[in-house]
Motif scaffolding. Structure first.
Motif, PDB file in Angstrom:
ATOM      1  N   UNK A 286      25.190  33.539  12.880  1.00  0.00           N
ATOM      2  CA  UNK A 286      26.615  34.931  12.462  1.00  0.00           C
ATOM      3  C   UNK A 286      27.288  34.347  13.327  1.00  0.00           C
ATOM      4  N   UNK A 287      28.398  34.380  12.111  1.00  0.00           N
ATOM      5  CA  UNK A 287      30.083  34.029  13.307  1.00  0.00           C
ATOM      6  C   UNK A 287      31.039  35.011  12.794  1.00  0.00           C
ATOM      7  N   UNK A 288      31.599  35.473  14.049  1.00  0.00           N
ATOM      8  CA  UNK A 288      32.167  36.927  13.904  1.00  0.00           C
ATOM      9  C   UNK A 288      33.595  36.349  14.286  1.00  0.00           C
ATOM     10  N   UNK A 289      34.641  37.345  13.980  1.00  0.00           N
ATOM     11  CA  UNK A 289      35.982  37.126  14.483  1.00  0.00           C
ATOM     12  C   UNK A 289      36.536  38.212  14.791  1.00  0.00           C
ATOM     13  N   UNK A 290      36.898  38.305  16.112  1.00  0.00           N
ATOM     14  CA  UNK A 290      36.626  40.219  17.093  1.00  0.00           C
ATOM     15  C   UNK A 290      36.007  40.944  15.860  1.00  0.00           C
ATOM     16  N   UNK A 291      34.951  40.604  16.335  1.00  0.00           N
ATOM     17  CA  UNK A 291      33.402  41.593  15.763  1.00  0.00           C
ATOM     18  C   UNK A 291      33.277  41.927  14.654  1.00  0.00           C
ATOM     19  N   UNK A 292      34.436  40.939  13.356  1.00  0.00           N
ATOM     20  CA  UNK A 292      34.420  41.301  11.679  1.00  0.00           C
ATOM     21  C   UNK A 292      33.242  40.354  11.070  1.00  0.00           C
ATOM     22  N   UNK A 293      32.484  40.309  10.484  1.00  0.00           N
ATOM     23  CA  UNK A 293      31.451  39.022  10.243  1.00  0.00           C
ATOM     24  C   UNK A 293      32.712  37.598   9.344  1.00  0.00           C
ATOM     25  N   UNK A 294      32.545  36.346   9.954  1.00  0.00           N
ATOM     26  CA  UNK A 294      33.734  35.869   9.356  1.00  0.00           C
ATOM     27  C   UNK A 294      32.992  34.684   7.665  1.00  0.00           C
TER      28      UNK A 294
ATOM     29  N   UNK B 134      22.691  40.674   8.923  1.00  0.00           N
ATOM     30  CA  UNK B 134      21.320  39.055   8.212  1.00  0.00           C
ATOM     31  C   UNK B 134      22.195  37.682   8.595  1.00  0.00           C
ATOM     32  N   UNK B 135      21.737  37.146   9.145  1.00  0.00           N
ATOM     33  CA  UNK B 135      21.788  35.345   9.206  1.00  0.00           C
ATOM     34  C   UNK B 135      21.667  35.503  10.762  1.00  0.00           C
ATOM     35  N   UNK B 136      21.589  36.011  11.404  1.00  0.00           N
ATOM     36  CA  UNK B 136      21.702  36.217  12.943  1.00  0.00           C
ATOM     37  C   UNK B 136      20.034  36.172  13.267  1.00  0.00           C
ATOM     38  N   UNK B 137      19.777  34.652  13.305  1.00  0.00           N
ATOM     39  CA  UNK B 137      18.508  34.304  13.283  1.00  0.00           C
ATOM     40  C   UNK B 137      18.352  33.771  14.663  1.00  0.00           C
ATOM     41  N   UNK B 138      19.388  32.775  14.625  1.00  0.00           N
ATOM     42  CA  UNK B 138      19.442  31.866  16.036  1.00  0.00           C
ATOM     43  C   UNK B 138      20.043  33.262  16.702  1.00  0.00           C
ATOM     44  N   UNK B 139      21.323  33.909  16.798  1.00  0.00           N
ATOM     45  CA  UNK B 139      22.504  34.104  17.263  1.00  0.00           C
ATOM     46  C   UNK B 139      23.535  34.742  16.792  1.00  0.00           C
ATOM     47  N   UNK B 140      24.605  34.525  17.446  1.00  0.00           N
ATOM     48  CA  UNK B 140      26.037  35.736  17.233  1.00  0.00           C
ATOM     49  C   UNK B 140      26.639  34.716  17.649  1.00  0.00           C
ATOM     50  N   UNK B 141      27.935  33.810  17.914  1.00  0.00           N
ATOM     51  CA  UNK B 141      29.038  33.356  17.733  1.00  0.00           C
ATOM     52  C   UNK B 141      30.149  34.499  17.472  1.00  0.00           C
ATOM     53  N   UNK B 142      30.840  35.033  18.842  1.00  0.00           N
ATOM     54  CA  UNK B 142      31.540  35.881  18.181  1.00  0.00           C
ATOM     55  C   UNK B 142      32.964  35.681  18.852  1.00  0.00           C
ATOM     56  N   UNK B 143      34.215  34.823  17.762  1.00  0.00           N
ATOM     57  CA  UNK B 143      35.376  34.629  18.550  1.00  0.00           C
ATOM     58  C   UNK B 143      36.150  35.972  18.752  1.00  0.00           C
ATOM     59  N   UNK B 144      37.302  36.016  20.504  1.00  0.00           N
ATOM     60  CA  UNK B 144      37.988  36.475  19.930  1.00  0.00           C
ATOM     61  C   UNK B 144      39.641  35.973  20.330  1.00  0.00           C
ATOM     62  N   UNK B 145      40.094  36.630  19.352  1.00  0.00           N
ATOM     63  CA  UNK B 145      41.684  35.974  19.267  1.00  0.00           C
ATOM     64  C   UNK B 145      42.704  36.791  20.288  1.00  0.00           C
TER      65      UNK B 145
END
Length: 809
Positions: free
Chosen positions: A111-119, A164-175
């Motif tokens: 799962x990919x997030x940008x500033x904590x929000x789902x991308x 959902x989708x966060x099986x392998x992990x989470x990548x959170x991009x902070x701007x």
């Protein structure tokens, strides 16, 4: 744990401890002591104190990754051993949108997030790709590197926390949210390599990247930072000398192509424009507004297979010397988020609305539809793909006291609307013309037909609760539960328990148990298309992807797709044995049931007869469809060692990181009776797809780096060992060649000088040893045209050199 990888990890820890036992006191290491917001809602912890492993990359790390053309995905692979980002080539959509893997799992299982929000994800489905076949992954390269303050990578199942989708992990991009100052950067680089297959010194892939950003305060109430980034990169070509495939006509025209570089494996030509903004303003004492946005426009030119002069795929009056089509990508990606956060009594509340869309137009040039003869166009619009995602989130947390313990309770809900639409290409791109002896449709296409176009949407609702905190002086724990409901797949309840136990002030144990969930994407449930691929004997043929609800697919045994589920377990050790030295070691196991995969290509005389008799279809060579046929188990371990000290009138940081992840198939669904009735030799999931799931990605990577920063000078050295990877092909008729590409070392370096606080210059190189993967065997190199495979993360471009000029005001 009877595995040499674990022995190596234990040895590495003991070595790190003994090597630094006599070290003098120094400031603490920066990476594992960074404060993170990912992993536990409502409270901040350092990466070393987290109950799950978290990597933190700041803007300086990304700037010094030394990657070509400012690609975020490539920077993540350089810096994170657990992430794989291969440079696929001659793979249609995958040339233009590259997929990343975390812990060797599928690109859509992170799962990919940008500033904590789902991308949102990309719109194009990669069908000819090796990595991420059948997925439409998040396009990391649509996020500008210059916009990023830091990235937090949670390497653990987190579906109960983030969805959902966060099986392998989470990548959170902070701007970047700096309220003051401006910065700008310009870099230029190119590949220079000794290419052994053609005995040439090649200089190509010239890359220009320029970026600028500025921050402004909005009175005393807030700030805004915005920026622009431009990237332009030329293509690379690592083709070998053509030997002419045996199934082509040995005519004088075709024989004249022997010894030429007719193909074009390598990176595509790309041009990107990125715009971004990040802002926050206090509305009142207890309420603030925030908003952020990213925009990317990318135009790219990929390569397709060469068509020989004297073949049914050519019209000699149009291309007397044969032709190699170019695939064209017009990729527009936009994301907008706005929200309010503040205090409401004892609660911290955050409400947000996020909209993201990716629109991808796929085209061709230097091609033709041979069935139309000389009247055929040579350029085509093949299809438009559009994915949209609208998310409404409400999150809240507050301090609570239970059993005399101060804890944090977090809860929230999310509504998500997803839409997926495909539009047909030019009529000439899929037409069957009067030349019945020639293949129909645009070569390197064909285009999407109106009958295959789809317009899909669904609604998703989720709600979660989490309780976390220090339950004793030595024990931190968290418990999360989430219910998520898809209107097309039903609901699922997931949960996670995580904890950390401090054995001493310097050493702690941590671990987590979680269940996770991923519904098939809209494209996997409804997408259908026809592509060009390998057929019997290695010749090119048309393969049709059918939706699981297609009558032909159902007649072949296709079943409605189910959601993927996983069970994750991790156990780790963290230590700070000396000032400045931090160590983390984590082992994990991930069991995934009902993995969504693409079936084996089903073709041959038996299928042709069946389709003709039952459906009156005579123009399909082979078909495949999505299935839930595979259960897998991924086991591995990850080690990170950081050491920082004052040295030589500056700051020295040493980092070592190692990742090991091995995936095996636990069970495989039996071939449906419908298929066996047509031909008892048919299989549902063949060797190519099993290879994709298990051994196509390297099982291990090691990254060792040393960085010194002084008042004016700084230098960086990084050595990376990429583990082995295996390629398996199925060319039909029982011919299934395979090859394992051995481990490779890569050396990167950068030297920088700061003239004053405002101006700095850097020069560096990536893969300075000019290493390549092993040469592909004669069975795999496609008659000499593809001497190297892209599976190894070292790629097949050779050495890259660059210079960069940075300005700070």
């Amino acid at each position: 744990m009877n595995n040499p990888a674990y022995t190596l990890l234990a040895t590495a820890i003991l070595g790190a401890l003994s090597a630094t036992a006599a070290a003098q006191s120094a400031p603490e290491a920066k990476t594992l002591d960074n404060v993170v917001v990912t992993g536990v809602r409502g409270q901040e912890r350092t990466a070393l104190e987290s109950a799950s492993p978290i990597d933190v990359l700041d803007r300086q790390d990304l700037a010094k990754a030394g990657v070509l053309n400012g690609e975020l995905g490539q920077a993540l692979q350089v810096l994170l051993p657990a992430l794989n980002f291969p440079r696929q080539s001659n793979a249609t959509g995958a040339d233009h949108v590259r997929a990343a893997q975390l812990r060797g799992l599928s690109p859509d299982q992170a799962l990919v997030l940008v500033n904590g929000k789902r991308r949102h994800t990309s719109a194009i489905v990669n069908l000819e790709a090796k990595t991420g076949k059948g997925t439409n992954p998040v396009d990391f390269n649509s996020i500008p590197v210059s916009a990023i303050a830091r990235i937090e990578v949670l390497r653990d199942g987190a579906g109960a926390q983030y969805g959902s989708d966060a099986i392998a992990g989470v990548i959170n991009v902070i701007l970047d949210d700096r309220a003051e100052g401006a910065s700008a950067s310009i870099s230029y680089g190119a590949h220079r390599t000794d290419f052994k297959p053609s005995d040439e010194t090649l200089i190509d892939g010239q890359s220009l990247t320029a970026s600028a950003s500025v921050g402004n305060a909005i009175g005393d109430a807030g700030s805004v930072r915005f920026g622009v980034e431009y990237k332009d990169r030329n293509a690379t070509n690592r083709a070998g000398l053509d030997q002419l495939p045996f199934f082509e006509n040995p005519s004088p025209e075709n024989l004249a192509t022997i010894g030429r570089r007719n193909y074009h494996p390598g990176d595509p030509k790309t041009e990107d424009l990125n715009l971004w903004l990040n802002s926050a303003v206090d509305v009142s004492e207890n309420l603030s507004w925030y908003g952020f946005a990213t925009y990317n426009q990318r135009d790219s030119v990929g390569a397709a297979f060469y068509r020989y002069p004297d073949s049914s795929a050519n019209v000699p009056s149009v291309y007397p010397d044969g032709y190699r089509p170019d695939t064209l990508g017009d990729n527009r990606d936009v994301s907008l988020s706005t929200g309010l956060r503040g205090r409401a009594g004892e609660w911290n509340v955050d409400g947000s609305l996020t909209w993201g869309q990716n629109r991808f137009d796929l085209g061709l040039r230097e091609s033709l539809n041979p069935s139309l003869g000389a009247a055929s166009p040579t350029a085509f619009d093949l299809a438009r793909y559009t994915f949209g995602q609208l998310s409404l989130n409400v999150d809240a947390n507050r301090a609570v006291t239970l059993g005399g313990k101060d804890l944090t309770f977090a809860t929230g809900a999310e509504y998500r609307r997803e839409s997926y639409e495909t539009r047909a290409g030019d009529p000439a791109s899929y037409a069957a013309g009067p030349n019945t002896g020639s293949p129909p449709g645009a070569q390197a296409g064909p285009g999407l037909s109106p009958a295959d176009a789809v317009d899909l949407s669904r609604d998703v609702f989720g709600a979660y609760a989490e309780l976390s905190g220090d339950v004793s002086e030595r024990v931190f724990g968290s418990a999360s539960v989430r219910y998520e409901d898809y209107n097309d797949f039903g609901g699922a309840l997931t949960g996670k328990l995580a904890g950390r136990f401090a054995l001493t002030e310097a050493v702690a144990l941590r671990g987590a148990l979680s269940t996770n969930y991923r519904a098939p994407s809209l494209s996997q449930t409804g997408y259908r298309f026809t592509v060009t691929n390998f057929g019997d004997g290695g010749a090119l043929s048309q393969v049709r992807l059918l939706g699981v609800d297609d009558p032909v697919a159902r007649a072949l045994g296709a079943k409605p797709l189910e959601a993927e589920t996983s069970r994750n377990i991790s156990l780790g050790l963290t230590a700070r044995p000396l000032d400045g030295l931090s160590i983390s070691l984590d082992a994990f196991r991930i069991d995934v049931d009902d993995r969504v995969t693409v079936s084996e290509r089903i073709g041959g005389d038996a299928l042709a007869a069946f389709l003709a008799d039952e459906f009156g279809i005579t123009d399909i060579a082979s078909v495949n469809f999505f299935t839930n046929a595979v259960d897998t188990r991924t086991k591995g371990a990850e080690l990170v060692v950081d050491y920082g000290t004052e040295a030589w009138n500056g700051r020295l940081n040493l980092t070592g990181a190692y990742s090991y992840a091995e995936t095996r198939i636990r069970s495989l669904q039996a071939t449906p009776a419908e298929l066996l009735a047509i031909d008892p030799d048919y299989v549902l999931v063949g060797v190519e797809e099993r290879n994709t799931l298990t051994t196509a990605a390297p099982t291990n990577r090691t990254v060792l780096s040393a960085q010194w920063q002084g008042a004016a000078w700084s230098w960086l050295g990084r050595a990376t060992r990429h583990g082995s990877a295996t390629r398996v092909f199925n060319f039909g008729g029982g011919f299934e060649p395979q090859q394992t590409y051995g481990a490779e070392w890569q050396l990167d370096a950068e030297v920088a000088y700061r003239f004053n606080p405002a101006v700095a210059v850097a020069v560096g190189g990536s893969n300075l040893l000019d290493n390549y993967p092993d040469l592909s065997s004669a069975d795999i190199n496609y008659f000499g045209n593809f001497p190297y495979d892209f599976l190894s993360p070292i790629g097949m471009n050779g050495a890259y050199y660059y210079a960069r000029l940075d300005f700070t005001f």
